[in-house]
Design an enzyme around this catalytic site. Structure first.
Site, PDB file in Angstrom:
ATOM      1  N   GLY A 260      -1.480   9.970  -4.248  1.00  0.00           N
ATOM      2  CA  GLY A 260      -0.125   8.901  -4.926  1.00  0.00           C
ATOM      3  C   GLY A 260       0.975   8.974  -3.697  1.00  0.00           C
ATOM      4  CB  CYS A 261       3.233   5.408  -3.837  1.00  0.00           C
ATOM      5  SG  CYS A 261       4.142   5.722  -5.175  1.00  0.00           S
TER       6      CYS A 261
END
Lengths: 346, 346, 346, 346
Positions: A149-150
């Site tokens: 995920g970012c």
């Protein structure tokens, strides 16, 4: 030439993959999947591709797709990839999943935080967590890569050396993260309208955001013990960028130079991770449009804490760029091929 | 390898040249000139270049510079280039001037609109107006290229085919232009502070903006008669991008297809100029970060006018990108080398 | 105390009415209508009203509403007001319609530009076009006020004195307008997402925007002859504000002072219209959050044209503020009551 | 009518005071001080005041000013107020100082964190820290009010009830704060240009920001013990607003209801402090343009911490609004007079 299929190519991360691959010397997109825009020209949705991409958007027939491509990027909502993947597919193509489906090893944790039934828990074990700088050796031979995920990429890479070296109390970590709005996706929601986002900042998902267990798990591997954190994401009126400001109690007295040495130990040879000069704070603009992560830290002797900062582009290193970086590793290409863009939009 | 010097490398256009050249396979910057930051690391000002450029900023000693490089970009305020250029310099290096000093053939017009004494009028005649798609043949052998203004590039390229073909009344043209704030430069002015620009739009330089005579002169060449226009620039709360909306009286009844054919005649083979599909309006975001210009038009039968629209990135095609495009032409390289970036930041 | 009902109170214009009335000394909202949020607390949607408004959102039962209030604001999409209004309703309450349903006297023109069947053409004749500064005498005794559009208010008020005095060629007028994104409403549309609007500008509705005939009709009344214009709206990455830049051929030689005198003739005593000092360009920020309209002009002797500029807040003078101004006139209150806010957000 | 003088009226906070006072029923500005613009019309700088304020900007002759007004607001850089204040002045007028000069009781702490020699330490003792909701009784009889900082007001008010009730570990508090750019002032600095701030977020002053000791001192009074915090401010691409996200270890097991009760104990009767409903996160937009502070909290059982959030408008409750609130208290007026604006710009 690696043949690439994108499921979810008209979302922000999917379109970013399309853009990167367009300039990649060894890969080409042959399947622009988009359930919402099936049958429409891809370049009528993303008009930057006008005259550059002539393809129509296709559906998500994974069987057909698997026959036509070498690698599939699933840039789709949580839950989709785990439902469509199967042994047959994995025998034919590599999959880089940008959703969270295969990031978390404990399926119960996944199901609890995501509120979803996992569609194919049998592949969780073999899936490799695709944080390239940490796991590149494992990625090499993977069939299924769980692209991080970012928020997670930024948080983990910022804190990793300290956790690994036992320099911080594993129970004391607080991650206060700020993200541009592209992280919220391209869905037509009132909350993401310009007039709702501009001139505003807010926290959301406080104590409950789904990236929490992912950060905890990965930092836990580094620390060799359970990590429990507070993670608070914020929505910032900008398009791209994630900034992480993290706080942790130091386990012993250390100097700037000692900590700097530790960061350098892990990152000096990492092209895409830049440990900034003393006292320079990471800013999202300096990594925008690139695969770089800028990190730095500041020791606070008054409180005995260390303040850790990291910045990346949520669509690039936080999603599409890292996905292509994983593709490069999977196919034995130079890791920076096609993602070696100079950072900074202005 | 072409050796490049930039005078004014820490301004927005200069830094954009630096960024483009960094990825250019046949050129490298060897002189980062910056009067304001002489002696400081270039990457301490533009931190996106951290670990990528190690050079310190140098001054603007043109003699020395001319001995060390093959081409000089002057990304400086009006007046500077015309003061430092001379025959000796021009014998040694090519100059691409991003200021207005050599754009206007009539020195009186220049001096009137700019309120400056021209420093070297003897070179005006030989200077080539570097609007590549129109003047590439002349650029090839030039020593001194006058790189067009940002508003001007967008205005001229949008209107050019119609002027050239006599389809519009040369006295009826109105150009209403909108620019991002990077066009105002990096000077520390209250008017360009975030809090003064954000949530605001305004016109400025109404009837007096300096790009007016430049547009008139170039469209006049195309039309074969004097062109007199209204030109109104506006400041828009965004960083990059120029949008031109122009209006002109049609000289005869024409259909969409007829006008489309005319645009295609001039632009079909131009890589960087895209004539959009019917009814699609150019948007600055779709050309952002690229050398592309998107143009389109709409005939209004009710009023007998044609509405012409064009969009480009003011720092790229409107400044640095076109400057490098001119460099490529000057040195016999493929015209799109190093500036062939996929447009669109999101 | 005037009892106010708002249909469409959770749209941007409706909520702005709610905010204005909250501070109005002689009026109070007793019916927060909202089809989308019926049954939910108004302050759970617009959290600025937390602890200030306790009401739930109600539906749009116009019969019931008409029994409970003195005035109804319909801040709803085109077509709704004309379908729900009838003689019974109009006998009971005043209606200020913020949609376009009753703005255009020629029902065919309305139906053609809006692509809608008009629901109650029998009331078009009696409806008063509520541009207060022009029509306040007619508004006084109206039952049904057609509140002008945002682009229209700005365009008409900017040009009105020149049209009225015959100073400009009625066939030469070009209106290039720029609007903040709140003008696009609060609907969940991809096109209005932050990431689609920010760092972008575009024209839309070129030659076909629905405000065109409204401007033409009203300026036609002023000019005493048919007015045909080009009108081009643009979407600007800001929340509030409209800027109009208009161009027209002067019908005779005039000086600045002569034109200034004409503007003063119409606007000197108008509190909410400010004719700026010579050479000062209107900016949307200086009227933001207020009922003010700033106008100015510049004569261009080179082209024989006059450039006219006007700025207002699209949600305030362009919608809710003017609606309340009309309410004040309808009920014999001081025209500026409750809308006398100091302009300027920063 | 209270006569008001503003020193620094053309800064953002000063102009906000001018705007508030313009609508204040019992006060009027008679002295618009501005060293930078002395002799120019105030409304030529802040054009929102065109036709509303006719005054020229005056200098900062404090002696003369003290003879002409009842209260002076010093909205000036640190150091100025302490240099110009003296016994004579204080005998004549009330002073509300928006700088930090009199906020910190320990002059050594002030001089260390601000790097300035204090100009009049003899008045520090009597100065009252003007956080109205906490100190209103002391403000009543003050001659010199030290108006709190923007970050500080938000941080203290968010955390105050917990510190006061001993619910959090005084050494565990971490304040991660995010501010709009108006907090950086109206000085012409490159760092605050639109193109440097937009599409970016960064931390600054990490571990060294000057508001740190101010927060620590005030929370220390509440807690009855020394408080040592980490405070990290961030610059957000918006004009107004501060959001504070704070973290602290709970000293005992508590439920949501118990903590809610504590917040209500202190704030239920405070008009300008709104404790939001369960799980609703404060957002800066909902308090923009108003004197309101929105606060809320979330208990994290996993970590034993409480996450505290607060939002205010940095120019209003964080500066000018609170300054006028203090003026109201000083002069025995209703505390909300003139600052009772409905929050929320959109």
């Amino acid at each position: 030439m690696i043949k690439v299929g994108i499921i979810g190519s008209t979302g922000y991360a999917g379109a970013e993959i399309a853009k990167i691959i367009k300039n990649h010397p060894e890969a080409e997109v042959v399947w622009y999947g988009s359930r919402s825009y099936e049958g429409e020209k891809f370049s009528s949705i993303y008009k930057n591709f006008y005259e550059l991409v002539d393809d129509d958007c296709l559906g998500d027939d994974i069987e057909k797709l698997a026959d036509e491509v070498d690698v599939i990027f699933t840039a789709t909502p949580q839950g989709l990839c785990s439902q469509i993947v199967n042994e047959d597919i994995l025998k034919k193509v590599k999959i880089v999943d940008l959703s969270a489906d295969f990031r978390i090893k404990d399926v119960n944790t996944y199901e609890k935080w995501y509120g979803l039934k996992h569609g194919s828990p049998e592949f969780i074990e073999e899936a490799v967590y695709g944080l390239c700088e940490v796991n590149r050796d494992k990625v090499k031979n993977a069939r299924l890569v769980a692209n991080p995920g970012c928020y997670t990429s930024c948080s983990i890479l910022s804190i990793y050396p300290l956790a690994k070296e036992g320099l911080i109390d594993a129970k004391s970590i607080i991650v206060d993260a700020k993200s541009g709005t592209s992280g919220a996706g391209r869905g037509a929601k009132v909350a993401n309208l310009f007039c709702e986002v501009n001139e505003n900042i807010k926290a959301y998902g406080v104590t409950t955001h789904r990236h929490t267990p992912e950060i905890e798990e990965q930092l836990g591997y580094a620390a060799g013990e359970d990590v429990v954190i507070n993670f608070t994401p914020h929505l910032v009126p900008m398009q791209r960028g994630i900034l992480v400001t993290a706080y942790a109690n130091l386990t012993k007295d250390v100097t700037y130079d000692e900590v700097k040495k530790i960061y350098d130990k892990y990152y000096k040879d990492e092209k895409f991770i830049r440990v900034l000069d003393k006292d320079v704070c990471p800013e999202t603009r300096w990594v925008s449009g690139s695969n770089y992560v800028d990190v730095n830290f500041k020791i606070d002797e008054r409180t005995g804490r260390i303040v850790i900062m990291g910045a990346l582009d949520n669509l690039f290193k936080g999603a599409a760029g890292q996905a292509v970086q994983n593709m490069n590793i999977l196919f034995g290409l130079p890791e920076d091929m096609g993602i070696d863009l100079i950072p900074g939009v202005l």
